[in-house]
Design an enzyme around this catalytic site. Structure first.
Site, PDB file in Angstrom:
ATOM      1  CE  LYS A  53      37.197  38.283  -0.121  1.00  0.00           C
ATOM      2  NZ  LYS A  53      37.257  39.096  -1.334  1.00  0.00           N
ATOM      3  CD  GLN A  97      36.428  43.444  -1.170  1.00  0.00           C
ATOM      4  OE1 GLN A  97      36.972  42.252  -1.324  1.00  0.00           O
ATOM      5  NE2 GLN A  97      35.166  43.396  -0.937  1.00  0.00           N
ATOM      6  CG  ASP A 120      38.527  39.385  -8.183  1.00  0.00           C
ATOM      7  OD1 ASP A 120      37.428  38.554  -7.698  1.00  0.00           O
ATOM      8  OD2 ASP A 120      38.856  40.162  -7.633  1.00  0.00           O
TER       9      ASP A 120
HETATM   10  N1  LIG Z   1      37.889  41.955  -6.183  1.00  0.00           N
HETATM   11  C1  LIG Z   1      36.619  41.680  -5.764  1.00  0.00           C
HETATM   12  N2  LIG Z   1      36.105  40.417  -5.804  1.00  0.00           N
HETATM   13  C2  LIG Z   1      34.948  40.175  -5.220  1.00  0.00           C
HETATM   14  O1  LIG Z   1      34.431  39.030  -5.451  1.00  0.00           O
HETATM   15  C3  LIG Z   1      34.163  41.168  -4.557  1.00  0.00           C
HETATM   16  C4  LIG Z   1      34.739  42.358  -4.294  1.00  0.00           C
HETATM   17  N3  LIG Z   1      36.011  42.725  -5.123  1.00  0.00           N
HETATM   18  N4  LIG Z   1      34.164  43.378  -3.625  1.00  0.00           N
HETATM   19  C5  LIG Z   1      32.928  43.104  -3.026  1.00  0.00           C
HETATM   20  C6  LIG Z   1      32.202  42.043  -3.689  1.00  0.00           C
HETATM   21  C7  LIG Z   1      31.101  41.533  -2.665  1.00  0.00           C
HETATM   22  N5  LIG Z   1      31.244  39.999  -2.684  1.00  0.00           N
HETATM   23  C8  LIG Z   1      30.327  39.317  -2.061  1.00  0.00           C
HETATM   24  C9  LIG Z   1      30.658  37.890  -1.714  1.00  0.00           C
HETATM   25  C10 LIG Z   1      29.933  37.166  -1.175  1.00  0.00           C
HETATM   26  C11 LIG Z   1      28.891  37.658  -0.509  1.00  0.00           C
HETATM   27  C12 LIG Z   1      28.118  36.767   0.352  1.00  0.00           C
HETATM   28  O2  LIG Z   1      28.394  35.590   0.717  1.00  0.00           O
HETATM   29  N6  LIG Z   1      27.018  37.173   0.850  1.00  0.00           N
HETATM   30  C13 LIG Z   1      26.063  36.204   1.802  1.00  0.00           C
HETATM   31  C14 LIG Z   1      25.296  37.225   2.876  1.00  0.00           C
HETATM   32  C15 LIG Z   1      26.205  38.117   3.711  1.00  0.00           C
HETATM   33  C16 LIG Z   1      25.818  38.974   4.631  1.00  0.00           C
HETATM   34  O3  LIG Z   1      25.050  38.566   5.346  1.00  0.00           O
HETATM   35  O4  LIG Z   1      26.088  40.160   4.632  1.00  0.00           O
HETATM   36  C17 LIG Z   1      24.871  35.874   1.030  1.00  0.00           C
HETATM   37  O5  LIG Z   1      24.426  36.307  -0.012  1.00  0.00           O
HETATM   38  O6  LIG Z   1      24.348  34.983   1.428  1.00  0.00           O
HETATM   39  C18 LIG Z   1      28.610  38.859  -0.400  1.00  0.00           C
HETATM   40  C19 LIG Z   1      29.371  39.871  -1.354  1.00  0.00           C
HETATM   41  C20 LIG Z   1      32.284  39.822  -3.438  1.00  0.00           C
HETATM   42  N7  LIG Z   1      32.980  40.966  -3.977  1.00  0.00           N
END
Ligand SMILES: Nc1nc(=O)c2c([nH]1)NC[C@@H]1CN(c3ccc(C(=O)N[C@@H](CCC(=O)O)C(=O)O)cc3)C=[N+]21
Length: 295
Positions: A53, A97, A120
């Protein structure tokens, strides 16, 4: 038939490009949007996500601050951190988070965030605004899903949408957004009777349950658009890999279009976080909002 892939990664590059272009125009007026991320404790997956991020926020020309607090941080200390960010005019977006360590009251923390900085979209005020069709900060993951659905299908009105999962962060706001698009919305979950039959009615199927490969291809209506929100880390054949809530290999034979995992919803979530930070900054300065980046 093989489904078309909805390339969330490529889409997110486009969205971040639009954000970056708008940020550059603001810079000419001396305005720089800023996002503060608060991370409590050490979770390796969370740290990777927070780092990504930060990188993407700076790439879009915005300010990014990370506050890493120890796992034993008190409720009072976390509330004080949020209050300081609320009071800082350079901070337009605040993200705490989740999940927080168990001794902390996450509802109290989220509701302490200035709703206009709640990128968020989890504050009760934003939840209420979204539910009543008023201008809100919209949660990033459902917003990203909606952008991809509109891009592929255009007008969504009258379509049968089934959301599997009823979380506050994805299922419920996704259902509200789809209602706002005049879909016929069903919210299904682990207690739903004959989930397979419910899923088979869906023109739009959004899977957000957090159970690896729970939805097989024979639960999918031929030609349906499938959005897989699940990001499940599993170990298979002696290595770890990411899989969605949908069994991709069987679903891709039936669906009309499907998001892959990784490379689908995840990258769009981060792009929408940047979009929301830009939107919050524009609202704070009474400037016109970016087009195509809000609902
Ligand atoms: N307040 C809060 N807001 C959030 O938005 C929030 C949070 N807490 N806690 C954790 C989760 C998780 N999350 C992700 C976002 C993008 C990917 C992402 O880009 N993933 C890649 C893969 C990344 C990898 O290879 O590990 C994909 O899907 O292609 C993953 C997980 C947002 N979160």
């Amino acid at each position: 038939m093989t489904a078309e892939l909805i390339d969330g990664k490529a889409f997110s590059v486009r969205v971040r490009g639009l954000v970056g272009a708008h940020v550059a125009r603001l810079a000419a007026q001396g305005i720089v949007p800023g996002l503060a991320v608060v991370l409590v404790g050490e979770d390796p997956a969370s740290e990777v996500y927070v780092r990504n991020k930060g990188i993407q926020t700076r790439e879009a020309g915005m300010n990014s601050w990370e506050y890493k607090l120890p796992a034993d941080t008190s409720q009072e200390a976390l509330m004080a951190q949020v209050a300081a960010l609320n009071a800082d005019p350079a901070v337009h977006g605040i993200l705490v988070q989740l999940p927080l360590p168990k001794h902390l009251d996450s509802e109290a923390v989220i509701n302490a965030i200035d709703p206009s900085k709640d990128v968020d979209g989890f504050h009760i005020l934003n939840v209420g605004l979204l539910g009543t069709g008023q201008k809100a900060m919209v949660p990033c993951t459902p917003l990203g899903c909606l952008m991809m659905l509109r891009d592929r299908l255009g007008d969504l009105s009258g379509l049968n949408a089934v959301v599997v999962g009823r979380s506050n962060i994805v299922g419920k706001p996704m259902a509200q957004l789809l209602l706002g698009e005049s879909c016929t919305v069903t919210v299904a979950h682990s207690r739903t009777r004959d989930l397979a039959e419910v899923c088979r009615r869906a023109d739009i199927l959004v899977a957000a349950v957090g159970r690896p490969r729970m939805i097989p291809g024979d639960w999918i209506k031929p030609g349906a658009t499938v959005i897989d929100v699940g990001i499940n880390r599993i170990s298979e054949d002696g290595r770890t890999r990411l899989v969605g809530d949908v069994d991709f290999d069987s679903a891709v034979q039936v669906a009309g279009a499907i998001t892959p995992v990784p490379g689908g919803v995840g990258p769009m979530t981060i792009a929408c976080l940047l979009a929301n930070t830009l939107t919050a900054c524009c609202r704070a300065h009474g400037l016109p909002e970016p087009e195509g980046l809000t609902v």
